[in-house]
Scaffold this motif. Structure first.
Motif, mmCIF file in Angstrom:
data_model
loop_
_atom_site.group_PDB
_atom_site.id
_atom_site.type_symbol
_atom_site.label_atom_id
_atom_site.label_comp_id
_atom_site.label_asym_id
_atom_site.label_seq_id
_atom_site.Cartn_x
_atom_site.Cartn_y
_atom_site.Cartn_z
ATOM 1 N N PRO A 65 0.832 -1.203 0.000
ATOM 2 C CA PRO A 65 0.000 0.000 0.000
ATOM 3 C C PRO A 65 0.870 1.257 0.000
ATOM 4 C CG PRO A 65 -0.048 -1.055 2.151
ATOM 5 C CD PRO A 65 0.715 -1.958 1.240
ATOM 6 N N GLU A 86 -6.382 2.719 0.361
ATOM 7 C CA GLU A 86 -6.348 1.414 -0.297
ATOM 8 C C GLU A 86 -6.913 0.293 0.566
ATOM 9 O OE1 GLU A 86 -2.486 0.545 -1.917
ATOM 10 O OE2 GLU A 86 -2.309 2.551 -2.796
ATOM 11 N N GLU A 133 -7.735 -0.804 -6.494
ATOM 12 C CA GLU A 133 -6.313 -1.002 -6.210
ATOM 13 C C GLU A 133 -5.892 -2.467 -6.281
ATOM 14 O OE1 GLU A 133 -4.106 1.357 -5.825
ATOM 15 O OE2 GLU A 133 -5.491 3.035 -5.735
#
Length: 171
Positions: A65, A86, A133
């Protein structure tokens, strides 16, 4: 993939050559500097949290992340923000794990990046992965990480700071 050509002066619009460049019309100098990023290496019990990347570049690889800094944002703040965006969690950053020059392919050009990494722990929230993501997440062994989305991630996971965290955080 090539680097940005610096086709036009950002001040006056005159044609320029590849960066770095000095505009012949107004004298403005343009450079190709690395874009800073902030990334959290979220650790727990000798493992780190990885996201299966769904975005290009490098879709289909494990990712950490993190992401690009907003204007005037410190990379540490970007790492915390990106973990929240995320994963839907709040993280606390620990030890700085390193920074590495890398590249990022964007709109047909290869851009230099300065990837900054911190060890981190989740302090609040439950993981709620943003589907834009990643398609899944997992905890992977710090002792034997897979190939990651970007070479700078592979490098930081071999960094002694991260390797030492296996025993410190391996409760």
């Amino acid at each position: 993939m090539t680097g940005p050509a610096g086709r036009h002066c950002p001040r006056c619009g005159a044609s320029t050559g590849a960066l770095p460049a000095r505009c012949a019309a107004c004298g403005y100098e343009s450079y190709l500097n690395p874009r800073p990023t902030g990334t959290a290496i979220i650790v727990r019990d000798g493992t780190f949290l990885a996201i299966w990347r769904v975005r290009e570049p490098r879709a289909g690889f494990w990712d950490l992340p993190g992401g690009f800094c907003d204007a005037f944002e410190h990379p540490a703040d970007a790492a915390v923000r990106e973990a929240r965006e995320e994963l839907g969690v709040t993280v606390e950053l620990g030890e700085f794990a390193g920074m590495f020059i890398g590249s990022y392919d964007f709109q047909g050009e290869r851009l230099p990046v300065l990837d900054c990494f911190w060890l981190a722990t989740i302090t609040a929230g439950e993981i709620d992965l943003d589907p834009a993501e990643g398609s899944e997440y997992t905890w992977l062994s710090l002792a034997d990480p897979p190939e990651m989305a970007f070479p700078t991630m592979d490098a930081v996971l071999r960094n002694p700071v991260v390797l030492r965290s296996r025993s410190r955080l391996g409760r």
